[in-house]
Design a protein around this motif. Structure first.
Motif, PDB file in Angstrom:
ATOM      1  N   THR A  23       0.837  -1.204   0.000  1.00  0.00           N
ATOM      2  CA  THR A  23       0.000   0.000   0.000  1.00  0.00           C
ATOM      3  C   THR A  23       0.868   1.248   0.000  1.00  0.00           C
ATOM      4  O   THR A  23       2.021   1.233   0.434  1.00  0.00           O
ATOM      5  N   LEU A  24       0.281   2.301  -0.505  1.00  0.00           N
ATOM      6  CA  LEU A  24       0.916   3.615  -0.532  1.00  0.00           C
ATOM      7  C   LEU A  24      -0.085   4.600   0.051  1.00  0.00           C
ATOM      8  O   LEU A  24      -1.256   4.585  -0.327  1.00  0.00           O
ATOM      9  N   HIS A  25       0.342   5.423   0.995  1.00  0.00           N
ATOM     10  CA  HIS A  25      -0.535   6.417   1.606  1.00  0.00           C
ATOM     11  C   HIS A  25      -0.172   7.797   1.069  1.00  0.00           C
ATOM     12  O   HIS A  25       0.984   8.221   1.172  1.00  0.00           O
ATOM     13  N   LEU A  26      -1.161   8.471   0.484  1.00  0.00           N
ATOM     14  CA  LEU A  26      -0.973   9.806  -0.073  1.00  0.00           C
ATOM     15  C   LEU A  26      -1.916  10.777   0.622  1.00  0.00           C
ATOM     16  O   LEU A  26      -3.055  10.418   0.941  1.00  0.00           O
ATOM     17  N   ILE A  27      -1.470  11.993   0.830  1.00  0.00           N
ATOM     18  CA  ILE A  27      -2.339  13.030   1.370  1.00  0.00           C
ATOM     19  C   ILE A  27      -3.400  13.330   0.315  1.00  0.00           C
ATOM     20  O   ILE A  27      -3.084  13.508  -0.865  1.00  0.00           O
ATOM     21  N   TYR A  28      -4.645  13.363   0.747  1.00  0.00           N
ATOM     22  CA  TYR A  28      -5.747  13.591  -0.182  1.00  0.00           C
ATOM     23  C   TYR A  28      -5.696  14.999  -0.745  1.00  0.00           C
ATOM     24  O   TYR A  28      -5.548  15.975  -0.022  1.00  0.00           O
ATOM     25  N   SER A  29      -5.781  15.096  -2.053  1.00  0.00           N
ATOM     26  CA  SER A  29      -5.949  16.362  -2.761  1.00  0.00           C
ATOM     27  C   SER A  29      -6.619  16.029  -4.083  1.00  0.00           C
ATOM     28  O   SER A  29      -6.662  14.868  -4.499  1.00  0.00           O
ATOM     29  N   LYS A  30      -7.133  17.027  -4.735  1.00  0.00           N
ATOM     30  CA  LYS A  30      -7.768  16.794  -6.033  1.00  0.00           C
ATOM     31  C   LYS A  30      -6.748  16.213  -7.013  1.00  0.00           C
ATOM     32  O   LYS A  30      -7.049  15.295  -7.775  1.00  0.00           O
TER      33      LYS A  30
END
Length: 75
Positions: free
Chosen positions: A23-30
């Motif tokens: 898994t990869l966790h990314l900060i939510y943004s458009k």
């Protein structure tokens, strides 16, 4: 022309693959959502979902590997 933000996201993906993470966790943004949707549409990832972690919205991306543990995107 690729936006610099996409390059950061692609580098985060590459780092996760090199580390053999699932898994990869990314900060939510458009922009990160558009990037992840692009990867999903082209079958480079197996899926993703949005979650709230520590009062921040993140995208959890499920990295796709084949049976020999090779990622869908190479190089």
């Amino acid at each position: 022309m690729m936006n610099h933000s996409f390059i950061k996201l692609l580098n985060a993906y590459k780092t996760a693959v090199v580390s053999k993470k699932t898994t990869l966790h990314l900060i939510y943004s458009k922009q990160s959502l558009l990037f992840v949707e692009f990867l999903l549409e082209r079958s480079f990832i197996s899926g993703f979902n949005a979650q709230i972690a520590h009062k921040a919205k993140i995208l959890v991306v499920y990295i796709k590997y084949d049976t020999k543990r090779k990622p869908a995107i190479v190089n």
